[in-house]
Scaffold this active site. Structure first.
Site, PDB file in Angstrom:
ATOM      1  N   LYS A 228       0.818  -1.206   0.000  1.00  0.00           N
ATOM      2  CA  LYS A 228       0.000   0.000   0.000  1.00  0.00           C
ATOM      3  C   LYS A 228       0.854   1.259   0.000  1.00  0.00           C
ATOM      4  O   LYS A 228       2.006   1.259   0.421  1.00  0.00           O
ATOM      5  CB  LYS A 228      -0.974  -0.021   1.187  1.00  0.00           C
ATOM      6  CG  LYS A 228      -2.082  -1.039   0.968  1.00  0.00           C
ATOM      7  CD  LYS A 228      -3.211  -0.952   1.960  1.00  0.00           C
ATOM      8  CE  LYS A 228      -4.345  -1.896   1.539  1.00  0.00           C
ATOM      9  NZ  LYS A 228      -5.433  -1.920   2.537  1.00  0.00           N
ATOM     10  N   ARG A 266      -3.178 -10.457   4.772  1.00  0.00           N
ATOM     11  CA  ARG A 266      -3.619 -10.488   3.375  1.00  0.00           C
ATOM     12  C   ARG A 266      -2.493  -9.887   2.524  1.00  0.00           C
ATOM     13  O   ARG A 266      -2.210  -8.693   2.624  1.00  0.00           O
ATOM     14  CB  ARG A 266      -4.915  -9.700   3.223  1.00  0.00           C
ATOM     15  CG  ARG A 266      -5.545  -9.747   1.844  1.00  0.00           C
ATOM     16  CD  ARG A 266      -6.881  -8.995   1.846  1.00  0.00           C
ATOM     17  NE  ARG A 266      -7.529  -9.055   0.550  1.00  0.00           N
ATOM     18  CZ  ARG A 266      -7.315  -8.202  -0.448  1.00  0.00           C
ATOM     19  NH1 ARG A 266      -6.454  -7.196  -0.283  1.00  0.00           N
ATOM     20  NH2 ARG A 266      -7.953  -8.338  -1.595  1.00  0.00           N
TER      21      ARG A 266
END
Length: 286
Positions: A228, A266
């Site tokens: 991210k 994840r």
């Protein structure tokens, strides 16, 4: 389409419980398969059924305990798609993934109709980035199908003045009340602080640092921060790093989250995380 189940209910429950039974045995990897054209990291790479299946098998072969399949990007600035488009993207691949990848499958969706479809195809979990609070039919759908559910913290707006840890607790209180009223068994619920969703960069780090505040719920905590943008500034200079810079930052952030109580991660890169978590588990158990 009929709502009559096409997947064996006992088989779905077995796949669900296979994953839940691993909780507490160590840190677990959830491998990401994005069947979308516009995901921030790998959009377009796994749109076809064959590419998605190969990626799922790769994750499982590298040690992932569960595979998370998404057919709608949730990146900042994404274009929402209707349920029929999301379902159409999943249709060619989902049952094949369930039958062939060798691990339980989760579907990343906030739409109850897609969750019901996923259950009919044999998916064991739904990963709801709106924590049962966006689609009023989602909690009943999860309860009726017997799926497990990842409840993620999220907000429509970003407020720098918000106490994000307090807000997570209040949000989860609402979500868990919705789940209880719908009849979702508590042992089928996983919490996700929603890193990168409805938070400033600083609040994302505060949410990670504040994970111990979620411990009183007594529920597993999943973290999804793989690659991210908030990690970009912390990643090493790509011109000198011998591995992908954001992978290094992702592993470091996930290990920090593990030290604060997260147990499910994840990620896009299963093998590297499995190796890092093996060392972390060995040290923690010693």
């Amino acid at each position: 389409m009929s709502d009559a189940p096409t997947a064996d209910a006992a088989g779905l429950a077995a796949r669900r419980d296979e994953f839940l039974g691993k909780l507490g045995s160590g840190l677990l990897v959830m491998g990401i398969v994005n069947m979308t054209p516009d995901s921030f990291s790998d959009g377009g790479l796994f749109e076809t059924a064959q590419a998605a299946l190969e990626q799922a098998r790769r994750h499982v072969g590298e040690g992932a305990a569960i595979v998370d399949v998404g057919a709608e990007s949730t990146r900042p600035g994404h274009t929402p798609v209707p349920a029929d488009v999301e379902q159409a993207r999943l249709t060619p691949a989902l049952r094949r993934l369930v039958e062939a990848c060798g691990a339980p499958v989760s579907v990343d969706t906030s739409k109850a109709s897609v969750a019901r479809f996923a259950a009919r195809e044999g998916a064991a979990f739904v990963n709801d980035v709106w924590g049962l609070q966006r689609d009023p039919d989602m909690a009943p759908a999860v309860a009726e199908t017997g799926m497990g559910v990842v409840v993620m913290h999220n907000r429509d707006d970003i407020d720098p003045a918000r106490d994000v840890v307090d807000d997570m607790r209040r949000f989860f209180d609402v979500s868990l009340d919705i789940a209880a009223r719908a009849g979702i068994a508590r042992e089928r619920i996983i919490l996700d602080p929603g890193i990168g969703f409805g938070k400033t960069r600083q609040q994302n780090f505060e949410a990670l640092a504040g994970l111990p505040a979620l411990a009183p719920y007594g529920l597993p905590i999943l973290v999804g921060l793989s690659r991210k943008s908030l990690l970009r500034e912390l990643a090493p200079d790509g011109s000198t790093a011998r591995v992908e810079p954001r992978l290094i930052a992702t592993i470091a952030a996930n290990l920090a989250a593990a030290a604060r109580g997260a147990t499910i991660f994840r990620v896009h890169d299963a093998a590297e995380h499995v190796a890092a978590f093996r060392v972390f588990d060995a040290v923690a158990r010693a």
